[in-house]
Scaffold this motif. Structure first.
Motif, PDB file in Angstrom:
ATOM      1  N   ALA A 795     -24.317 -33.466  44.786  1.00 51.98           N
ATOM      2  CA  ALA A 795     -23.190 -32.860  44.088  1.00 51.98           C
ATOM      3  C   ALA A 795     -23.598 -31.441  43.737  1.00 51.98           C
ATOM      4  N   GLY A 796     -22.705 -30.481  43.966  1.00 53.18           N
ATOM      5  CA  GLY A 796     -23.041 -29.103  43.661  1.00 53.18           C
ATOM      6  C   GLY A 796     -24.271 -28.666  44.425  1.00 53.18           C
ATOM      7  N   SER A 797     -25.278 -28.196  43.699  1.00 49.88           N
ATOM      8  CA  SER A 797     -26.521 -27.714  44.311  1.00 49.88           C
ATOM      9  C   SER A 797     -27.692 -28.634  44.003  1.00 49.88           C
ATOM     10  N   GLY A 798     -27.424 -29.898  43.779  1.00 50.18           N
ATOM     11  CA  GLY A 798     -28.490 -30.839  43.451  1.00 50.18           C
ATOM     12  C   GLY A 798     -28.320 -32.164  44.172  1.00 50.18           C
ATOM     13  N   VAL A 799     -29.417 -32.911  44.243  1.00 53.27           N
ATOM     14  CA  VAL A 799     -29.422 -34.244  44.859  1.00 53.27           C
ATOM     15  C   VAL A 799     -30.064 -35.219  43.874  1.00 53.27           C
ATOM     16  N   TRP A 800     -29.337 -36.278  43.548  1.00 52.94           N
ATOM     17  CA  TRP A 800     -29.887 -37.344  42.709  1.00 52.94           C
ATOM     18  C   TRP A 800     -30.506 -38.416  43.606  1.00 52.94           C
ATOM     19  N   MET A 801     -31.678 -38.914  43.205  1.00 56.17           N
ATOM     20  CA  MET A 801     -32.391 -39.926  43.983  1.00 56.17           C
ATOM     21  C   MET A 801     -32.696 -41.146  43.127  1.00 56.17           C
ATOM     22  N   ALA A 802     -32.631 -42.310  43.783  1.00 54.56           N
ATOM     23  CA  ALA A 802     -33.054 -43.559  43.160  1.00 54.56           C
ATOM     24  C   ALA A 802     -34.197 -44.137  43.982  1.00 54.56           C
ATOM     25  N   PHE A 803     -34.999 -45.025  43.358  1.00 53.04           N
ATOM     26  CA  PHE A 803     -36.233 -45.500  43.973  1.00 53.04           C
ATOM     27  C   PHE A 803     -36.279 -47.021  44.004  1.00 53.04           C
ATOM     28  N   SER A 804     -37.197 -47.532  44.816  1.00 54.44           N
ATOM     29  CA  SER A 804     -37.277 -48.973  45.035  1.00 54.44           C
ATOM     30  C   SER A 804     -37.767 -49.720  43.808  1.00 54.44           C
ATOM     31  N   SER A 805     -38.430 -49.057  42.903  1.00 59.01           N
ATOM     32  CA  SER A 805     -38.852 -49.687  41.650  1.00 59.01           C
ATOM     33  C   SER A 805     -38.818 -48.644  40.543  1.00 59.01           C
ATOM     34  N   GLY A 806     -38.828 -49.103  39.322  1.00 62.67           N
ATOM     35  CA  GLY A 806     -38.730 -48.195  38.192  1.00 62.67           C
ATOM     36  C   GLY A 806     -37.287 -48.061  37.730  1.00 62.67           C
ATOM     37  N   THR A 807     -37.137 -47.568  36.520  1.00 66.04           N
ATOM     38  CA  THR A 807     -35.812 -47.491  35.911  1.00 66.04           C
ATOM     39  C   THR A 807     -35.248 -46.073  35.909  1.00 66.04           C
ATOM     40  N   SER A 808     -35.925 -45.133  36.576  1.00 65.83           N
ATOM     41  CA  SER A 808     -35.514 -43.735  36.496  1.00 65.83           C
ATOM     42  C   SER A 808     -34.812 -43.275  37.770  1.00 65.83           C
ATOM     43  N   ILE A 809     -33.956 -42.271  37.599  1.00 62.03           N
ATOM     44  CA  ILE A 809     -33.396 -41.514  38.714  1.00 62.03           C
ATOM     45  C   ILE A 809     -33.773 -40.056  38.501  1.00 62.03           C
ATOM     46  N   ARG A 810     -33.920 -39.305  39.608  1.00 63.70           N
ATOM     47  CA  ARG A 810     -34.405 -37.929  39.519  1.00 63.70           C
ATOM     48  C   ARG A 810     -33.466 -36.971  40.247  1.00 63.70           C
ATOM     49  N   LEU A 811     -33.416 -35.742  39.720  1.00 58.02           N
ATOM     50  CA  LEU A 811     -32.572 -34.688  40.284  1.00 58.02           C
ATOM     51  C   LEU A 811     -33.455 -33.606  40.902  1.00 58.02           C
ATOM     52  N   PHE A 812     -33.106 -33.202  42.151  1.00 59.92           N
ATOM     53  CA  PHE A 812     -33.832 -32.156  42.858  1.00 59.92           C
ATOM     54  C   PHE A 812     -32.852 -31.072  43.320  1.00 59.92           C
ATOM     55  N   HIS A 813     -33.337 -29.850  43.332  1.00 56.83           N
ATOM     56  CA  HIS A 813     -32.529 -28.708  43.776  1.00 56.83           C
ATOM     57  C   HIS A 813     -32.469 -28.689  45.295  1.00 56.83           C
ATOM     58  N   THR A 814     -31.290 -28.446  45.859  1.00 57.77           N
ATOM     59  CA  THR A 814     -31.141 -28.486  47.313  1.00 57.77           C
ATOM     60  C   THR A 814     -31.795 -27.290  47.999  1.00 57.77           C
ATOM     61  N   GLU A 815     -32.024 -26.215  47.282  1.00 61.05           N
ATOM     62  CA  GLU A 815     -32.547 -24.997  47.913  1.00 61.05           C
ATOM     63  C   GLU A 815     -34.042 -24.803  47.675  1.00 61.05           C
ATOM     64  N   THR A 816     -34.472 -24.961  46.429  1.00 64.18           N
ATOM     65  CA  THR A 816     -35.908 -24.776  46.120  1.00 64.18           C
ATOM     66  C   THR A 816     -36.674 -26.091  46.144  1.00 64.18           C
ATOM     67  N   LEU A 817     -35.972 -27.228  46.216  1.00 66.16           N
ATOM     68  CA  LEU A 817     -36.553 -28.583  46.179  1.00 66.16           C
ATOM     69  C   LEU A 817     -37.251 -28.866  44.854  1.00 66.16           C
ATOM     70  N   GLU A 818     -36.935 -28.103  43.853  1.00 62.85           N
ATOM     71  CA  GLU A 818     -37.560 -28.250  42.540  1.00 62.85           C
ATOM     72  C   GLU A 818     -37.025 -29.484  41.828  1.00 62.85           C
ATOM     73  N   HIS A 819     -37.926 -30.206  41.151  1.00 59.96           N
ATOM     74  CA  HIS A 819     -37.534 -31.362  40.345  1.00 59.96           C
ATOM     75  C   HIS A 819     -36.955 -30.844  39.032  1.00 59.96           C
ATOM     76  N   LEU A 820     -35.661 -31.132  38.782  1.00 63.58           N
ATOM     77  CA  LEU A 820     -34.967 -30.521  37.650  1.00 63.58           C
ATOM     78  C   LEU A 820     -34.732 -31.467  36.476  1.00 63.58           C
ATOM     79  N   GLN A 821     -34.576 -32.775  36.726  1.00 64.92           N
ATOM     80  CA  GLN A 821     -34.255 -33.688  35.628  1.00 64.92           C
ATOM     81  C   GLN A 821     -34.625 -35.106  36.013  1.00 64.92           C
TER      82      GLN A 821
END
Length: 1052
Positions: A795-821
């Motif tokens: 969405a917008g300029s970010g990508v949200w990811m989910a993982f096979s284990s753990g309770t967290s989801i993470r946001l990455f920037h589509t251009e710099t690939l920086e972990h944002l949230q």
């Protein structure tokens, strides 16, 4: 007091912080912005922790915990751009112009705030005798000084940034630093929440104090631009939408890799979030004010008064409509404006009583006084369209009266006659139908004549038929036009003397077709919201425990078995929506139905075969229209729409081209045995267009398409890419695909962006160039090697990811690939699943500013994210659905369909029509639709245009409909146009406030998007009821594969 010379010696810390000036006080400042602040901005240190902002030497205390600052009357130097350097690129030139617009806009805004204080507040405070008491002055001008302080500091920082623009070209971080603090939200929230009270005081003072009215008139005449006090005070409510539009323009002209780009995206996110919160607060404040105004018109002892004051009523929609009364022949007898209130469980209609002088209404909006005419429970309200056969009520046992007309006589001829106003049109259409049937019989008789006779031959007879068909089409269009702005409601009345129930019909004229659609849609969803499973349907985990789900939250519409055959324990694999419009849906059906088209549901049984179930959404409730078996379970599906340029070229060469070579939207299936199947999606013929096997017969875990390839992620870590073809099948499945090794583990998820493809393997994500699929770079999304990336949504300029284990989801920037949230989903579900610590995310979806998160416990969490081009950071606590599954949420999918602009045009706009028609890219708006293969033949750039056939009148009126496929980038996110900035308009202009006429901006709305969200999983569970007592019986067992369908209110 801090001497001015010490400004330049202070070291500012943090991106936006509190800078210590001495032992007693602090000041809000910025590191980059306040290099050279003006020496006349001085700090007056507060004597206690409760300090206040004071402007122009005013010492009045307004306790808010803010610092006390005096802004000198001497103006600081206005920000000015120097001469334009040579050799600038076109984008740099545009950025300079946009910066100039920001500077000019901010300067004008600050001057408006100063005028409120200097031209109105200060004279009113000093006036003797008082035209407005000091206490009322505090309420009217509440928080204006603090807002002025915030923007004065921003203007000083802006001056510094403008001075160094040609060397730095950075502005985004200044917006982030200036408007990301809670202080700004607090100040603006107080102002927005107080705005209605302030206007109420001004209105009352105008009516009761001639000196105050004369003061306002004198000030307006003396002002250079003749802007009223209301016009000045509404500017803070409109400020952030203006900022958003300017930053959107700046971002469009900032290339990738520019140092200001990420800052601008973050700034857009901050401003959008701030505007959204203020928008919601303004809406709630207006809702409370409207209900209070309505309550005043009701007797204290009445049951309606008790209902309105109970605090359980939520105002969903409120508008001034024109009630019309028609005679027996469809003639208009009378009309009068009414205020209609749609609450969450009742409908109220009130007379409007405007009292006040015209000269006062030109200075400040005058709210009307209401006198309640009738109210009724929502489940008893029915919408009836022109030509509807009355199937929704018992015509034989219900006597219909027309509201406002004379009471229906008890004679047999008057009973059961429903005046749908204007009934004349429908009767004339029926007469034409009968005449056409007679002429067709005459034509058949003429064809049997042996002789030749003048004016009695087949040519003349066919001309008669064609003429009648043309008249019928004109009459159908008249009915359709009459239907677009007429809201007909069937309401319950008191029984007659014999006990027979009497209903009465009320006809309202809405300001425009958009308003009609809004009313029909909200009435429909409000009724669904009263069902047991939606009472409540969502929980908001707030501290006060009193907050209710907002009116726009999705509503659970239905719960259906995913597979018609329950003998086999089939597991869900994937679901896609194939948008195909139904040509015979009426106007109201469009406003209330689920997004039209077909749901393809795929699944299977481990070690056995697979199954595909196809549901039609073109009826009031989904129903299975076809199912077929497959050799292996379905693991993934992808809907592939027709590309716009291909649709255009196909339209141009349709007559000359070979119909067999035509490319249509398709459904692609990936199976566990390595098969990839391509099906036509226009109808339910389920023709298999092409099939192939993956390299090494590896299971196909995920499918994505881009403009250049069909991409398949395989179990062994290989990415198989099938190139596009120009033939009748989109992809070349016969030739060996291009194979790339992404990693040692399975490729679980793929994401297609504009210029890149993201592929996940284990905890790493590889970024590939979109056309050549050459690896560009890769990054680690999770530090644990045993964890895999399972879902990616953009969405917008970010990508949200989910993982096979753990309770967290993470946001990455589509251009710099920086972990944002990073967000921990478990914290949102603890009150619903106490003691459940091991939670895992099993599905993700982003749609219309909401991030849907499905978990392995069957719980669905809804989190707000920005809609625009910024970073999709989660900015609120979100909601948790009380409706879920008994097992893991296998998937979350979106279904969308879009109405054509024609359905939104009022009669007046159509009368003005020829010029508007010339602007259309394709001129098919009023062409009759061919009888066969409607969906296949009419796919165009703007969507599918469908009309009913000339002789088909069973479902009159048939509207002009359009559908556009959802954006294929990630299979979830919906595209937004620049017009979406209008959602941040928080204040109606004065004319709308007074008479509820439509704003000018409403006339430019081109489309309405109907949205539904589908979740799949085992069984159905209501988390709000105790285990074993689900209240309403579930349509399927706990282990049956089940679909839950949420309907989202239309975005109007």
């Amino acid at each position: 007091m801090l001497p001015s010379s010490s400004w330049g010696k202070r070291k500012l810390r943090g991106r936006l912080g509190w800078v210590r000036s001495d032992a007693r006080g602090v000041m809000w400042a910025r590191q980059e912005g306040l290099h050279h602040p003006h020496p006349n901005a001085v700090i007056r240190c507060p004597s206690s922790s409760s300090s206040s902002v004071s402007c122009s030497g005013d010492s009045e205390e307004e306790d808010m915990g803010l610092l006390e600052v005096s802004v000198s009357d001497i103006k600081p130097p206005a920000p000015e751009l120097g001469p334009m350097p040579e050799g600038l690129s076109p984008q740099q030139v545009v950025r300079r112009h946009i910066l100039g617009s920001i500077v000019q806009s901010e300067g004008s805004y600050v001057e408006s705030l100063k005028r409120i204080l200097q031209d109105y507040r200060n004279p009113l405070m000093e006036m003797e005798p008082k035209a407005l008491s000091a206490r009322k002055c505090q309420v009217v001008f509440f928080r204006v000084k603090e807002i002025l302080h915030c923007h004065s500091m921003f203007q000083i920082a802006l001056s510094s940034r403008v001075a160094e623009w040609d060397s730095t070209e950075k502005i985004g971080d200044l917006f982030v630093a200036s408007f990301s603090k809670s202080m700004v939200l607090d100040v603006y929230s107080d102002y927005v929440n107080n705005f209605t009270s302030a206007m109420s005081i001004i209105k009352k003072a105008c009516l009761t104090k001639p000196a105050f009215l004369e003061f306002l008139k004198r000030r307006q005449v003396c002002s250079p631009d003749r802007v009223t006090l209301y016009g000045l005070m509404v500017k803070p409510i409109q400020r952030f939408p203006q900022f958003i539009l300017l930053l959107q323009d700046m971002l469009k002209n900032t290339p990738r890799g520019h140092p200001d780009r990420l800052s601008l995206q973050l700034a857009l996110t901050e401003l959008e979030t701030l505007a959204e919160k203020l928008n919601e607060q303004k809406r709630l404040a207006d809702q409370v004010a409207e209900i209070q105004q309505l309550t005043k018109s009701v007797s204290d002892r009445s049951s309606l008064n008790k209902l309105l004051t109970s605090g359980q009523r939520q105002l969903l929609l409120c508008e001034t409509l024109t009630e019309t009364v028609y005679g027996d022949r469809g003639q208009l007898i009378k009309s009068k404006e009414r205020r209609v209130f749609l609450l969450n469980d009742m409908l109220v209609c009130a007379n409007i009583n405007f009292k006040g002088q015209l000269e006062i209404s030109s200075l400040v909006p005058l709210g009307p006084k209401y006198v309640v005419k009738w109210n009724t429970a929502l489940p008893q309200v029915q919408v009836v369209e022109v030509g509807q056969d009355g199937g929704t009520y018992d015509k034989d046992n219900v006597l219909i009266q027309h509201a406002g007309a004379k009471k229906a006589s008890t004679s047999g001829q008057a009973q059961n006659k429903v005046y749908l106003g204007p009934p004349r049109l429908f009767q004339e259409l029926q007469d034409l139908q009968k005449d056409l049937a007679v002429v067709e019989q005459i034509t058949l008789l003429i064809s049997t004549l042996h002789g030749t006779y003048q004016n009695l031959n087949m040519t003349v007879a066919q001309d008669w038929c064609l003429a009648l068909q043309r008249l019928m089409r004109v009459k159908e269009e008249e009915i359709h036009s009459a239907n677009k702005c007429r809201l007909r409601l069937l309401l319950p009345g008191k029984p007659d003397k014999s006990g027979r129930p009497i209903s009465f019909m009320v006809v309202f004229i809405t300001p425009n077709p958009l308003s009609k659609i809004s009313w029909v849609n909200r009435l429909h969803l409000a009724k669904i919201g009263l069902r047991e499973e939606n009472q409540p349907g969502w929980l908001c985990p707030d501290e006060d425990k009193k907050s209710k789900a907002p009116f726009w939250c999705p509503i659970l519409a239905c719960c259906i078995p995913a597979f018609s055959s329950r003998a086999l324990s089939l597991q869900l694999g994937a679901l896609v929506h194939s948008p195909v419009n139904c040509p015979l849906l009426g106007f109201s059906a469009v406003s209330t139905s689920l997004p039209q088209g077909y749901l393809w549901v795929g699944g299977g049984q481990e070690g056995a075969g697979g199954q595909v179930e196809i549901f039609s959404l073109n009826r009031p409730s989904p129903r299975t229209v076809k199912s077929f078996p497959l050799a292996a379970p379905v693991l993934c599906m992808e809907y592939i729409p027709e590309l716009e340029e291909e649709a255009e070229s196909r339209d141009e060469s349709r007559t000359a081209a070979d119909p067999s070579a035509t490319v249509h939207p398709t459904i692609c299936l990936g199976l566990q045995d390595g098969s990839i199947l391509l099906y036509g999606s226009v109808d339910t013929g389920t023709q298999c267009l092409a099939t192939c096997r993956s390299p090494g017969l590896q299971p196909v875990l995920c499918l994505r398409h881009s403009p250049f390839h069909l991409l398949a992620g395989l179990q062994n870590g290989t990415l198989a890419a099938y190139p596009r073809t120009s033939g009748g099948v989109l992809w070349d499945l016969e030739s060996p695909p291009v194979c790339l090794t992404v990693g040692p583990g399975p490729v679980r998820t793929l994401l297609s962006l504009e210029d890149a493809v993201w592929a996940s393997c284990g905890p790493r994500v590889s970024v590939l160039e979109a056309t050549t699929l050459q690896p560009q770079q890769s990054f680690e999304a999770h530090q644990d090697e045993a964890v895999s990336v399972t879902h990616m949504v953009k969405a917008g300029s970010g990508v949200w990811m989910a993982f096979s284990s753990g309770t967290s989801i993470r946001l990455f920037h589509t251009e710099t690939l920086e972990h944002l949230q990073e967000i921990n989903i478990a914290t949102r579900t603890t009150f619903l699943l106490p003691g459940q610590k091991h939670l895992c995310v099993t599905s993700l979806l982003i749609c219309q500013g909401l991030l849907w998160v499905g978990t392995d416990q069957g719980v669905i969490v809804l989190l707000p994210v920005p809609r625009l081009e910024g970073i999709p950071k989660i900015t609120g606590k979100g909601m948790v659905s009380l409706n879920g599954h008994c097992g893991p949420v296998a998937f979350l999918a979106v279904a969308t369909s879009i109405l054509a602009p024609d359905i939104l045009r009022s009669d007046q706009e159509e009368a003005e029509g020829p010029r508007a028609e010339e602007d259309k890219p394709d001129g098919q708006a009023h062409e009759p639709v061919p009888d066969s293969h409607v969906g296949r033949e009419l796919t165009r750039k703007k969507g599918i245009l469908l009309q009913y056939r000339l002789r088909s009148t069973a479902h009159l009126p048939g509207p002009l409909l359009s559908m556009r496929e959802p954006a294929p980038a990630d299979g979830a996110a919906l595209e937004h146009s620049e017009e979406d900035g209008s959602i941040y308009e928080m204040a109606d202009d004065p004319d709308v406030w007074v008479r509820s006429r439509p704003c000018a901006r409403d006339a430019h709305r081109k489309e309405i998007c109907s949205v539904a969200i589908i979740s799949g999983g085992q069984g159905y569970r209501n988390f709000g009821s105790p285990l074993g007592s689900s209240g309403r019986p579930a349509p399927c067992g706990e282990t049956d594969s089940t679909l839950l369908i949420w309907q989202v209110p239309l975005m109007l």
